[in-house]
Design an enzyme around this catalytic site. Structure first.
Site, mmCIF file in Angstrom:
data_model
loop_
_atom_site.group_PDB
_atom_site.id
_atom_site.type_symbol
_atom_site.label_atom_id
_atom_site.label_comp_id
_atom_site.label_asym_id
_atom_site.label_seq_id
_atom_site.Cartn_x
_atom_site.Cartn_y
_atom_site.Cartn_z
ATOM 1 N N GLU A 1 0.826 -1.209 0.000
ATOM 2 C CA GLU A 1 0.000 0.000 0.000
ATOM 3 C C GLU A 1 0.864 1.264 0.000
ATOM 4 O O GLU A 1 0.417 2.324 -0.422
ATOM 5 C CB GLU A 1 -0.913 -0.027 1.243
ATOM 6 C CG GLU A 1 -2.279 0.564 0.972
ATOM 7 C CD GLU A 1 -3.291 0.305 2.071
ATOM 8 O OE1 GLU A 1 -4.468 0.152 1.763
ATOM 9 O OE2 GLU A 1 -2.908 0.237 3.270
ATOM 10 N N HIS B 1 7.399 -26.914 -1.284
ATOM 11 C CA HIS B 1 6.775 -28.022 -2.001
ATOM 12 C C HIS B 1 5.634 -27.556 -2.894
ATOM 13 O O HIS B 1 4.899 -28.362 -3.432
ATOM 14 C CB HIS B 1 6.286 -29.067 -0.994
ATOM 15 C CG HIS B 1 7.433 -29.638 -0.205
ATOM 16 N ND1 HIS B 1 8.045 -30.825 -0.535
ATOM 17 C CD2 HIS B 1 8.116 -29.133 0.851
ATOM 18 C CE1 HIS B 1 9.031 -31.045 0.310
ATOM 19 N NE2 HIS B 1 9.104 -30.040 1.162
ATOM 20 N N LYS C 1 -14.056 1.142 -3.319
ATOM 21 C CA LYS C 1 -15.102 1.595 -2.384
ATOM 22 C C LYS C 1 -16.178 2.348 -3.147
ATOM 23 O O LYS C 1 -17.367 2.157 -2.911
ATOM 24 C CB LYS C 1 -14.500 2.531 -1.326
ATOM 25 C CG LYS C 1 -13.668 1.831 -0.289
ATOM 26 C CD LYS C 1 -13.309 2.796 0.819
ATOM 27 C CE LYS C 1 -12.259 2.225 1.720
ATOM 28 N NZ LYS C 1 -11.671 3.213 2.603
HETATM 29 O O1 PA5 Z 1 -3.486 1.367 5.994
HETATM 30 C C1 PA5 Z 1 -4.585 1.828 5.771
HETATM 31 O O2 PA5 Z 1 -4.804 3.037 5.718
HETATM 32 C C2 PA5 Z 1 -5.783 0.927 5.578
HETATM 33 O O3 PA5 Z 1 -5.442 -0.400 5.525
HETATM 34 C C3 PA5 Z 1 -6.771 1.127 6.719
HETATM 35 O O4 PA5 Z 1 -6.176 0.814 7.932
HETATM 36 C C4 PA5 Z 1 -8.013 0.278 6.517
HETATM 37 O O5 PA5 Z 1 -8.590 0.607 5.286
HETATM 38 C C5 PA5 Z 1 -9.025 0.482 7.638
HETATM 39 O O6 PA5 Z 1 -9.386 1.819 7.745
HETATM 40 P P1 PA5 Z 1 -10.048 2.390 9.059
HETATM 41 O O7 PA5 Z 1 -9.109 2.201 10.165
HETATM 42 O O8 PA5 Z 1 -10.304 3.851 8.756
HETATM 43 O O9 PA5 Z 1 -11.337 1.640 9.269
#
Ligand code: PA5
Length: 435
Positions: A276, A297, A411
């Site tokens: 990310e 394996h 989303k």
């Molecule tokens: O690293 C990130 O920003 C995401 O993985 C968020 O943690 C994830 O989308 C969850 O978001 P939130 O904590 O706002 O519910």
């Protein structure tokens, strides 16, 4: 015992030492950019000095809340996703019995099976969401809150539901304040995937009975070590430089390897951190992971002999927590008496060394992060080491390591498909595409 160590020797037949050394200035610029907060995503640098800024009072508050949950619940469910879940799971799995999963069900109807499992349990909930609006988490929490109140009564539910969320905004904050839940704040300047050392990770980890003070102490030590300016002394800087030089040489995929199944979720946490943070602007090393020997394996053939676009980073635990010796057998039907008396770990280490040599011979550069032992202190070190390296590495790659614009795309489509108010236009557009 010393600290975790990074060894890059087995990459040096694939990249030039001189070119790697030339990263020194670039890495120093990136580190200065992080320190001064002058780079992309600079409003999300709260993780950088997080370990040294956590107070004893805060840790005590987390431990006391964890104790309330432990005293009043047989099961505590964490409602959270991505950065609001993986870090805690990584540490809890690494520190838990490997066969816990036999008691868990992870099939398609996950939530339905979870609610069934909880039916006769005294359970509590930690609702973790920075935005407080993430659909998957909010949906799970609505179900769990109702079940907890129905099963345990409103008063007890208020005691065993804890929120970890933003200080002011979001539905999770509104609910927590209205219902009078104990709550912890996720700092504005710490992004989800960098938040394991905030209450996001620390509270569930403490509830699992794991020593959060040692975890933070390990991270603090690494914060010091990874502040060193030179590549030789700073493992985070060296890791960032080496993987970027490998990337420039066509190694587009990094495989994080463990020889300890308990580290499986640590790899999942790492994949989110790097995936990310770096996968942007059509750039970025693709982070993947394997559990060896198991995956030797299945994926072993590809790694040894498939397309040569990969490199490996092995997280290797030096000393196991338990000793197990291979027994002798009078009949020796399996022909394995040559191993009799040896520690299982000795055999594993030979598998590790043999694999490393074979993969390097097969054209796979190999980095090795050695971890003296699998405990809270060294997990804390690993967490901070990988976080700091990720910040440097993202800047070397010239992307913003602290945002995630790509996550928004799905989303928007999901809300449009579910006819969420405010998404009418997107809904029409998507329906037209589906005709
Ligand atoms: O690293 C990130 O920003 C995401 O993985 C968020 O943690 C994830 O989308 C969850 O978001 P939130 O904590 O706002 O519910």
């Amino acid at each position: 015992m010393g600290n975790i160590q990074l060894n890059i020797e087995k990459t040096l037949e694939f990249i030039s030492k001189e070119k790697l050394a030339a990263y020194q200035n670039k890495v120093n610029d990136c580190m200065e950019t992080l320190e001064k907060g002058t780079g992309l995503g600079n409003d999300f640098l709260g993780w950088l000095h997080l370990p040294s800024s956590i107070s004893q009072e805060h840790l005590d508050d987390l431990k006391a809340t964890a104790q309330v949950l432990r005293d009043n619940c047989e099961v505590v469910v964490v409602a959270g996703i991505g950065g609001s879940y993986l870090g805690a799971r990584a540490v809890i799995e690494a520190m838990s019995n490997s066969f816990q999963w036999l008691q868990e069900k992870k099939e398609e109807d996950y939530l339905s099976e979870l609610t069934t499992f909880l039916k006769d349990k005294k359970f509590g909930v930690i609702n973790i969401s920075k935005s407080g609006t993430t659909t998957e988490t909010a949906l799970a929490f609505r179900l769990l809150k109702k079940q907890c109140e129905d099963q345990r009564g409103k008063e007890m539910a208020q005691k065993v539901i804890v929120a970890v969320t933003d200080a002011k905004k979001g539905a999770a904050r509104t609910t927590a304040d209205k219902e009078g839940y104990k709550s912890f704040i996720i700092p504005d300047n710490v992004g989800g995937r960098f938040s394991v050392l905030t209450p996001v990770g620390l509270l569930p980890i403490a509830v699992a009975g794991i020593d959060i003070e040692q975890l933070v102490a390990g991270a603090r030590e690494m914060e010091k070590v990874c502040a060193a300016p030179s590549l030789e002394e700073n493992p985070a800087a060296l890791y960032a430089a080496t993987r970027n030089e490998l990337y420039q040489n066509g190694k587009k995929i990094e495989i994080l390897v463990n020889y300890q199944p308990k580290l499986h979720y640590f790899m999942e946490w790492w994949k989110q951190l790097y995936g990310e943070s770096e996968g942007k602007d059509h750039k970025g090393i693709y982070p993947s992971s394997v559990d060896f020997s198991t995956d030797l394996h299945s994926m072993g053939q590809w790694i040894q002999d498939g397309e040569r676009t990969i490199f490996e980073t092995v997280v290797s635990v030096e000393t196991p927590n338990h000793e197990l010796h291979f027994p002798s057998d009078e009949e020796n039907l399996d022909g394995l008496n040559f191993l009799a008396g040896k520690r299982i770990d000795e055999v594993n280490k030979m598998a590790e060394l043999g694999t490393q040599l074979a993969h390097v011979d097969g054209g796979v550069p190999n980095l090795r992060v050695s971890v003296p032992a699998l405990n809270e202190y060294y997990l804390g070190q690993l967490i901070y080491f990988f976080e700091k390296a990720c910040g440097i590495s993202g800047y070397l790659l010239e992307v913003n390591p602290f945002n995630q614009p790509g996550v928004e795309a799905y989303k928007k489509n999901m809300f449009a498909l579910l006819n969420k108010p405010g998404y009418e236009e997107a809904s029409k557009a998507i329906q037209a595409r589906l005709k």
